[in-house]
Design an enzyme around this catalytic site. Structure first.
Site, PDB file in Angstrom:
ATOM      1  N   LYS A  38       0.776  -1.354  -0.068  1.00  0.00           N
ATOM      2  CA  LYS A  38       0.006  -0.093  -0.116  1.00  0.00           C
ATOM      3  C   LYS A  38       0.988   1.352   0.039  1.00  0.00           C
ATOM      4  O   LYS A  38       2.049   1.135   0.413  1.00  0.00           O
ATOM      5  CB  LYS A  38      -0.925  -0.117   1.379  1.00  0.00           C
ATOM      6  CG  LYS A  38      -0.202  -0.015   2.618  1.00  0.00           C
ATOM      7  CD  LYS A  38      -1.124  -0.079   3.604  1.00  0.00           C
ATOM      8  CE  LYS A  38      -0.395  -0.307   5.119  1.00  0.00           C
ATOM      9  NZ  LYS A  38      -1.193  -0.987   6.027  1.00  0.00           N
ATOM     10  N   TYR A 261      14.914  30.368   8.563  1.00  0.00           N
ATOM     11  CA  TYR A 261      13.797  30.962   9.109  1.00  0.00           C
ATOM     12  C   TYR A 261      13.896  31.095  10.249  1.00  0.00           C
ATOM     13  O   TYR A 261      14.156  30.045  10.873  1.00  0.00           O
ATOM     14  CB  TYR A 261      12.499  30.328   8.367  1.00  0.00           C
ATOM     15  CG  TYR A 261      12.224  30.383   7.037  1.00  0.00           C
ATOM     16  CD1 TYR A 261      11.822  31.632   6.573  1.00  0.00           C
ATOM     17  CD2 TYR A 261      12.101  29.464   6.123  1.00  0.00           C
ATOM     18  CE1 TYR A 261      11.548  31.891   5.212  1.00  0.00           C
ATOM     19  CE2 TYR A 261      11.813  29.611   4.892  1.00  0.00           C
ATOM     20  CZ  TYR A 261      11.384  30.957   4.371  1.00  0.00           C
ATOM     21  OH  TYR A 261      11.188  31.142   3.232  1.00  0.00           O
TER      22      TYR A 261
HETATM   23  C1  LIG Z   1      -0.266  -1.832   6.817  1.00  0.00           C
HETATM   24  C2  LIG Z   1      -0.728  -3.087   7.075  1.00  0.00           C
HETATM   25  C3  LIG Z   1      -0.041  -4.229   7.285  1.00  0.00           C
HETATM   26  C4  LIG Z   1       1.470  -4.108   7.578  1.00  0.00           C
HETATM   27  O1  LIG Z   1       1.822  -3.786   8.678  1.00  0.00           O
HETATM   28  P1  LIG Z   1       3.596  -3.621   8.974  1.00  0.00           P
HETATM   29  O2  LIG Z   1       3.407  -2.842  10.334  1.00  0.00           O
HETATM   30  O3  LIG Z   1       4.089  -2.548   8.379  1.00  0.00           O
HETATM   31  O4  LIG Z   1       4.130  -4.934   8.786  1.00  0.00           O
HETATM   32  C5  LIG Z   1      -0.546  -5.375   7.660  1.00  0.00           C
HETATM   33  N1  LIG Z   1      -1.944  -5.426   7.690  1.00  0.00           N
HETATM   34  C6  LIG Z   1      -2.748  -4.531   7.361  1.00  0.00           C
HETATM   35  C7  LIG Z   1      -4.280  -4.849   7.441  1.00  0.00           C
HETATM   36  C8  LIG Z   1      -2.167  -3.336   7.096  1.00  0.00           C
HETATM   37  O5  LIG Z   1      -3.007  -2.144   6.783  1.00  0.00           O
END
Ligand SMILES: *Cc1c(COP(=O)(O)O)cnc(C)c1O
Length: 628
Positions: A38, A261
């Site tokens: 994702k 800044y």
């Molecule tokens: C993002 C996500 C993961 C991965 O989690 P990590 O902590 O990055 O290993 C697993 N399951 C779901 C449902 C997620 O949304």
């Protein structure tokens, strides 16, 4: 590696493989894994990461939403893809058409998805999501049986999995164990009816919180980022992403002067610092102001002052002889304090977020065993054609045409049969004229029946040969064959009462750039063939040159019309006619094909000019007719 870019991201696919193999050692033999890709694989590039993960045995890919799944499909990924977040009813059509699997925690959504699948007469895979204690998405534990019953009754949905998600698997084993127990007791009587049971993310896997699952979901640890200090004892991970830039300017600052800044950093002594062309708009977090570190020539240099939108300053105290242009590592490999988790911890931020945002303006370079295997263009909303390879461009053009015509077959045909001839076959250059000017002037002559006609032709074009031909004939039929020839630059149709000789039609001057060409006159095929040549032309073949062709001839008054044809693809056209006061009225008709069918017509006393703008394409079969 080195790059000329202002900033760039290196993705070490070998490190990614290493991490996956290390994680797989923590899996039970019956456990498969889903690669979480994702948010563009946490900023690493979803398609590239997916390819390697599938190669390493990933059974599924996990994305956040339908768009991400669709993009992977368009990029050619055929692996099973699960959308992890809840989808909207409006997204059902695309879930179905891109053959994605959806998470379901709501019966209304399930019905909408079932309806979309029914309308295509297909079956869609779903994973039912249970809230086992995180209290984010998912159905409450006690409502799971009702969801199960309702979804199982929908004929176009296939329940492929049941899953849940941990709230704090990286550092709270006790709470996580409760979640695990709740999850498994809620699904006990259903677990044999589905293919996949899953609750563990990557931290949960190495904290032995995947018991009873046959699938684990690997995210951040696979990208080489620890989520808790204790994990390094159990698994050795290598950062996959490294963010680099260059020093763009080196300056001096005196003790007591403030920098950036708000002047939030005050120089403790006279010193030097470097300006790096990376700011929070590049994803280098504002919170790293006065906290970040940069590795330059093996030395860690502190970030000083506030991070600006596009610039960051680093102290160069320890490297007095560093030069402008030197490479800087801002995040990733090279030093433990540059690891994403260290940087995020320095300001109480999230490694996940930092990974997703870094390199927003950067190209990604993919490395395998230290060698560049692939590069991905900067993510931009606007299309920049030079970012793409020729074959990718061809694909883009073809799909754009198909979309416009709403017909893939015709789109493919047009792009293959027509456009390819023009643009795709690189060795077949397209020839066109630029800044085409054709000026004709008619004057009274010593002959009562004829105007004296002077013409000037000017244009730019890539020179094909060390010569070209101008042809003149007294019949259309005789002239016709010269329209087919590529080495003929100008043709003139002569009134048939004239003898074909240089008295009737004369090339007064012919130039290519500032070379005046020699003209040899030949009579051939009922035509006057004027062969224009110069020894210096040979060295100009293949380059763009400017042509100038001036002629002197006669034009019959009784014709009452004069036509100028445009027979080549032309970029910018101007046609003009000067006529004597004895012509009382002159009309003009333009027939243009191309971008602009209506060129501008301007009139002054005794002169008409027809022109397009310089950047407008005019296609062959265009012309101007003057009538008097
Ligand atoms: C993002 C996500 C993961 C991965 O989690 P990590 O902590 O990055 O290993 C697993 N399951 C779901 C449902 C997620 O949304």
């Amino acid at each position: 590696m080195e790059s000329k870019d202002r900033s760039w991201v290196e993705i070490d696919l070998s490190a990614f493989r290493h991490n996956l193999r290390a994680l797989k050692k923590h899996c039970e033999p019956h456990q498969q894994f889903m690669q979480i890709v994702k948010a563009d694989a946490y900023g690493h590039g979803a398609i590239e990461i997916s390819r390697v993960a599938v190669d390493e045995g990933a059974s599924l890919l996990g994305v956040a939403n339908v768009e991400e799944g669709k993009l992977l499909r368009i990029q050619g990924c055929n692996s099973p893809i699960l959308i992890l977040s809840p989808s909207l009813p409006s997204e059902c059509e695309e879930i179905v058409s891109y053959q994605l699997a959806a998470s379901v925690s709501d019966i209304y959504f399930a019905k909408a998805l079932n309806a979309a699948a029914a309308s295509h007469n297909v079956s869609v895979k779903v994973h039912l999501k249970i809230d086992s204690g995180m209290h984010r998405s998912g159905v409450a534990l006690e409502e799971f049986p009702a969801l199960w019953e309702a979804v199982s009754a929908l004929p176009h949905l296939e329940v492929e999995g049941i899953f849940s998600h941990y709230a704090k698997s990286e550092n709270d084993i006790q709470f996580s164990k409760q979640q695990l127990d709740s999850f498994h007791s809620a699904i006990a009587i259903y677990r044999d009816k589905v293919k996949y049971i899953h609750i563990a993310n990557s931290s949960a896997l190495i904290n032995s919180l995947s018991e009873g699952d046959n699938l684990v979901r690997l995210g951040i640890l696979s990208y080489g980022v620890y989520t808790d200090a204790g994990q390094a004892d159990r698994i050795q991970l290598e950062p996959v992403m490294t963010f680099k830039s260059h020093i763009a300017q080196i300056k001096e600052i005196e003790a007591g002067e403030g920098l950036g800044y708000n002047l939030s950093w005050i120089a403790p002594h006279d010193t030097r610092y470097g300006v790096i062309p990376v700011g929070y708009a590049d994803g280098y977090d504002f919170m790293l102001s006065n906290r970040g570190k940069a590795l330059i020539q093996g030395k860690l240099c502190p970030v000083i002052g506030r991070i600006s939108m596009d610039m960051t300053c680093v102290l160069l105290d320890d490297i007095p002889d560093v030069a402008c242009g030197t490479t800087v590592i801002l995040m990733g490999v090279g030093d433990p304090s540059l690891r994403v988790e260290s940087l995020a911890a320095s300001y109480g931020g999230s490694s996940y977020e930092l990974l997703c945002q870094v390199g927003r303006r950067a190209r990604r370079y993919y490395l395998e065993e230290g060698n560049l295997s692939h590069l991905a263009p900067i993510a931009r909303r606007d299309f920049v054609s030079s970012d793409f390879t020729d074959s990718k461009l061809s694909q883009i053009i073809q799909s754009a045409i198909s979309q416009r015509l709403r017909d893939e077959e015709i789109g493919e045909l047009i792009s293959r049969e027509i456009l390819r001839v023009f643009f795709f076959n690189k060795d077949q250059d397209i020839h066109y004229r630029k800044s085409f000017i054709h000026h004709i002037s008619l004057q009274d002559s010593d002959n009562d029946h004829y105007w004296r006609a002077h013409t000037r032709l000017g244009f730019r074009k890539i020179l094909q040969n060390d010569y070209f031909i101008v042809a003149c004939a007294t019949s259309d039929a005789a002239l016709r064959k010269y329209f087919m020839r590529k080495d003929v630059e100008y043709r003139w149709l002569m009134d048939d009462s004239f003898e074909l000789d240089e008295g009737a039609f004369k090339l007064s001057e012919v130039y290519v750039n500032d070379i005046r060409l020699e003209v040899k006159v030949k009579r051939q095929n009922n035509c006057l063939e004027l062969y224009c040549h110069h020894p210096l032309l040979e060295s100009l073949v293949g380059t763009e040159v400017s042509f100038r062709i001036d002629t002197a001839s006669y034009y019959p008054k009784a014709s009452h019309q004069l036509s100028v044809f445009i027979n080549e693809l032309t970029h910018g056209v101007q046609v003009s006619l000067d006529y004597p006061p004895s012509i009382s009225s002159m009309e003009v008709v333009t027939v243009f094909s191309g971008q602009n069918r209506y060129p501008t017509v301007t009139r002054e006393a005794g002169k008409i000019t027809v022109h397009t703008r310089d950047e407008e394409w005019v296609f062959p079969q265009s012309g101007v007719v003057f009538a008097y």
